[in-house]
Motif scaffolding. Structure first.
Motif, PDB file in Angstrom:
ATOM      1  N   GLN A  49       0.858  -1.191   0.000  1.00 41.77           N
ATOM      2  CA  GLN A  49       0.000   0.000   0.000  1.00 41.77           C
ATOM      3  C   GLN A  49       0.892   1.238   0.000  1.00 41.77           C
ATOM      4  N   ASP A  50       1.563   1.472  -1.136  1.00 43.69           N
ATOM      5  CA  ASP A  50       2.613   2.483  -1.201  1.00 43.69           C
ATOM      6  C   ASP A  50       2.266   3.686  -2.068  1.00 43.69           C
ATOM      7  N   ALA A  51       1.007   3.813  -2.447  1.00 38.35           N
ATOM      8  CA  ALA A  51       0.599   4.976  -3.234  1.00 38.35           C
ATOM      9  C   ALA A  51       0.335   6.165  -2.321  1.00 38.35           C
ATOM     10  N   PRO A  52       0.580   7.374  -2.789  1.00 43.02           N
ATOM     11  CA  PRO A  52       0.227   8.554  -1.973  1.00 43.02           C
ATOM     12  C   PRO A  52      -1.254   8.518  -1.615  1.00 43.02           C
ATOM     13  N   GLY A  53      -1.540   8.644  -0.357  1.00 41.90           N
ATOM     14  CA  GLY A  53      -2.927   8.569   0.090  1.00 41.90           C
ATOM     15  C   GLY A  53      -3.421   7.165   0.354  1.00 41.90           C
ATOM     16  N   GLY A  54      -2.563   6.155   0.168  1.00 43.77           N
ATOM     17  CA  GLY A  54      -2.941   4.777   0.438  1.00 43.77           C
ATOM     18  C   GLY A  54      -3.264   3.992  -0.816  1.00 43.77           C
ATOM     19  N   GLY A  55      -3.319   2.695  -0.673  1.00 44.09           N
ATOM     20  CA  GLY A  55      -3.583   1.809  -1.795  1.00 44.09           C
ATOM     21  C   GLY A  55      -2.304   1.463  -2.539  1.00 44.09           C
ATOM     22  N   PRO A  56      -2.361   0.472  -3.424  1.00 43.78           N
ATOM     23  CA  PRO A  56      -1.172   0.078  -4.177  1.00 43.78           C
ATOM     24  C   PRO A  56      -0.854   1.075  -5.291  1.00 43.78           C
ATOM     25  N   SER A  57       0.424   1.272  -5.542  1.00 43.44           N
ATOM     26  CA  SER A  57       0.831   2.155  -6.626  1.00 43.44           C
ATOM     27  C   SER A  57       0.725   1.470  -7.984  1.00 43.44           C
ATOM     28  N   ILE A  58       0.639   0.151  -7.979  1.00 41.06           N
ATOM     29  CA  ILE A  58       0.516  -0.609  -9.214  1.00 41.06           C
ATOM     30  C   ILE A  58      -0.957  -0.837  -9.527  1.00 41.06           C
ATOM     31  N   TYR A  59      -1.286  -0.864 -10.803  1.00 41.36           N
ATOM     32  CA  TYR A  59      -2.653  -1.123 -11.235  1.00 41.36           C
ATOM     33  C   TYR A  59      -2.914  -2.620 -11.144  1.00 41.36           C
ATOM     34  N   VAL A  60      -3.735  -3.026 -10.189  1.00 40.10           N
ATOM     35  CA  VAL A  60      -3.976  -4.446  -9.916  1.00 40.10           C
ATOM     36  C   VAL A  60      -5.130  -4.931 -10.779  1.00 40.10           C
ATOM     37  N   SER A  61      -4.775  -5.548 -11.886  1.00 38.36           N
ATOM     38  CA  SER A  61      -5.777  -6.073 -12.808  1.00 38.36           C
ATOM     39  C   SER A  61      -5.119  -7.129 -13.684  1.00 38.36           C
ATOM     40  N   TRP A  62      -5.910  -8.090 -14.131  1.00 38.43           N
ATOM     41  CA  TRP A  62      -5.410  -9.154 -14.990  1.00 38.43           C
ATOM     42  C   TRP A  62      -4.888  -8.638 -16.316  1.00 38.43           C
ATOM     43  N   ASP A  63      -5.336  -7.444 -16.756  1.00 34.43           N
ATOM     44  CA  ASP A  63      -4.872  -6.915 -18.036  1.00 34.43           C
ATOM     45  C   ASP A  63      -3.669  -5.987 -17.895  1.00 34.43           C
ATOM     46  N   ASN A  64      -3.035  -5.966 -16.734  1.00 41.69           N
ATOM     47  CA  ASN A  64      -1.767  -5.270 -16.542  1.00 41.69           C
ATOM     48  C   ASN A  64      -0.654  -6.277 -16.829  1.00 41.69           C
ATOM     49  N   GLY A  65      -0.124  -6.238 -18.031  1.00 41.11           N
ATOM     50  CA  GLY A  65       0.863  -7.225 -18.451  1.00 41.11           C
ATOM     51  C   GLY A  65       2.111  -7.241 -17.595  1.00 41.11           C
ATOM     52  N   GLY A  66       2.571  -6.069 -17.168  1.00 43.13           N
ATOM     53  CA  GLY A  66       3.764  -6.006 -16.345  1.00 43.13           C
ATOM     54  C   GLY A  66       3.568  -6.675 -14.998  1.00 43.13           C
ATOM     55  N   LEU A  67       2.390  -6.521 -14.423  1.00 41.48           N
ATOM     56  CA  LEU A  67       2.079  -7.166 -13.149  1.00 41.48           C
ATOM     57  C   LEU A  67       2.068  -8.685 -13.309  1.00 41.48           C
ATOM     58  N   ILE A  68       1.378  -9.181 -14.325  1.00 46.05           N
ATOM     59  CA  ILE A  68       1.311 -10.627 -14.553  1.00 46.05           C
ATOM     60  C   ILE A  68       2.708 -11.189 -14.809  1.00 46.05           C
ATOM     61  N   GLU A  69       3.523 -10.454 -15.545  1.00 41.67           N
ATOM     62  CA  GLU A  69       4.891 -10.905 -15.837  1.00 41.67           C
ATOM     63  C   GLU A  69       5.697 -11.087 -14.550  1.00 41.67           C
ATOM     64  N   THR A  70       5.706 -10.079 -13.697  1.00 43.11           N
ATOM     65  CA  THR A  70       6.467 -10.165 -12.453  1.00 43.11           C
ATOM     66  C   THR A  70       5.935 -11.270 -11.552  1.00 43.11           C
ATOM     67  N   LEU A  71       4.616 -11.346 -11.439  1.00 46.21           N
ATOM     68  CA  LEU A  71       3.987 -12.350 -10.589  1.00 46.21           C
ATOM     69  C   LEU A  71       4.370 -13.754 -11.024  1.00 46.21           C
ATOM     70  N   MET A  72       4.254 -14.041 -12.303  1.00 46.78           N
ATOM     71  CA  MET A  72       4.517 -15.387 -12.795  1.00 46.78           C
ATOM     72  C   MET A  72       6.005 -15.694 -12.894  1.00 46.78           C
ATOM     73  N   ASP A  73       6.844 -14.708 -13.186  1.00 50.37           N
ATOM     74  CA  ASP A  73       8.296 -14.951 -13.200  1.00 50.37           C
ATOM     75  C   ASP A  73       8.776 -15.384 -11.823  1.00 50.37           C
ATOM     76  N   ASN A  74       8.316 -14.677 -10.790  1.00 46.09           N
ATOM     77  CA  ASN A  74       8.744 -15.024  -9.432  1.00 46.09           C
ATOM     78  C   ASN A  74       8.066 -16.294  -8.932  1.00 46.09           C
ATOM     79  N   TRP A  75       6.826 -16.524  -9.354  1.00 49.42           N
ATOM     80  CA  TRP A  75       6.142 -17.743  -8.931  1.00 49.42           C
ATOM     81  C   TRP A  75       6.824 -18.980  -9.500  1.00 49.42           C
TER      82      TRP A  75
END
Length: 318
Positions: free
Chosen positions: A107-133
């Motif tokens: 929860q590192d966004a200014p004012g709270g919440g995640p700074s990353i866009y948490v959605s299945w269509d965020n390719g960069g998020l899915i990439e990092t998640l699955m690479d580390n998994w």
């Protein structure tokens, strides 16, 4: 790896612990003859407990807790702890927890919440998640354990849609880690789910018809006519013909995973679609059929339309 080769005790009932570093109470698992014990752990504090339960034919599932894990890599000390659990009879491990929800990310966004866009269509998020998994999954297999595909929260909302997240993750693995993931499938992969059922089960009246639910005060646990196969049950199909876990109707544009077997069914179908592989074991590591009694939560389970290595569990509180 054949389903019969996974080590477990052929007992689908399970119970979730209260959380990290709480005292272990073996009677909660042994007295009701549980077959699974889901442990959220801080480190190796449940190693002896896992061994004690294995001697009583109850298999521990281990997820090391880190608040708001997001898609961070597993620390090296976790693998040292995993080795201890495996040496004490625990082989099943989870990594990440409901990454399709914003609350599981930093929860590192200014004012709270995640700074990353948490959605299945965020390719960069899915990439990092699955690479580390997949890095984690390979390490678990090398140690002799079984790695879980991450449990998603059951959701039919667009950004959080369970079936969309599963599909995006598996498509990324197919396109970027195909050979590696196939080796994971063949050497102990399983799928964790969180089937919180709400009221998505029912008992039909004696003699039917199957698309009618008895009033709650007429239900009999030991009687026939129970339906846990939502959204494929006769009642749901009567009210919304053609609905599947992937949706398929105007009422379910982003899927309908809110059933006992639904998310597991979706994973099996997507695994077959993208890799022509499976089935693999599906274990509900949180959720299940439960009722509240005082401050305790009690679970029951169903085997309806599920592969033989499937169980369900629910947290209990003292």
């Amino acid at each position: 790896m054949n389903l019969r080769d996974y080590k477990w005790f052929r007992n689908p009932r399970g119970l979730h612990n209260i959380g990290v570093f709480h005292p272990f109470r073996p009677e909660r698992y042994i007295r009701p003859q549980m077959g699974w014990a889901k442990f959220v752990v801080g480190g190796n504090e449940y190693v002896n407990a896992a061994g004690q339960l294995a001697n009583s034919h109850c298999m521990a599932i281990i997820r090391t807790f880190r608040e708001r894990m997001g898609a961070l890599r597993a620390p090296s000390v976790w693998y040292e702890n995993y080795r201890e659990y495996i040496n004490n009879g625990s082989y099943w491990f989870e990594f990440y927890n409901e990454p399709n929800l914003e609350g599981e990310w930093p929860q590192d966004a200014p004012g709270g919440g995640p700074s990353i866009y948490v959605s299945w269509d965020n390719g960069g998020l899915i990439e990092t998640l699955m690479d580390n998994w997949i890095e984690w999954a390979q390490e678990v297999i090398e140690l002799g354990g079984y790695p879980a595909f991450p449990a998603m929260a059951d959701s039919a909302e667009h950004r959080h849609a369970t079936v969309y997240w599963l599909d995006a993750c598996l498509r990324y693995l197919r396109d970027n880690h195909n050979g590696t993931f196939r080796r994971v499938i063949a050497n102990g992969l399983w799928c964790a789910t969180h089937p919180y059922l709400a009221n998505h089960f029912y008992q039909e009246p004696a003699g039917g018809p199957p698309q009618v639910a008895r009033p709650y005060y007429q239900q009999r646990a030991s009687g026939a006519g129970w339906h846990f196969e939502y959204p494929y049950d006769p009642l749901q199909q009567y009210n919304d013909p053609g609905r599947t876990v992937f949706g398929g109707t105007d009422l379910t544009p982003f899927g309908d995973p809110n059933g006992l077997i639904a998310s597991g069914q979706a994973f099996q179908e997507l695994l077959k679609k993208h890799f022509d592989a499976g089935p693999v074991p599906v274990v509900g590591t949180e959720g299940g059929v439960w009722r509240r009694s005082g401050t305790s939560r009690i679970i029951t389970t169903s085997r309806a339309r599920c592969p033989p290595s499937t169980g369900w569990s629910k947290r209990t509180r003292s």
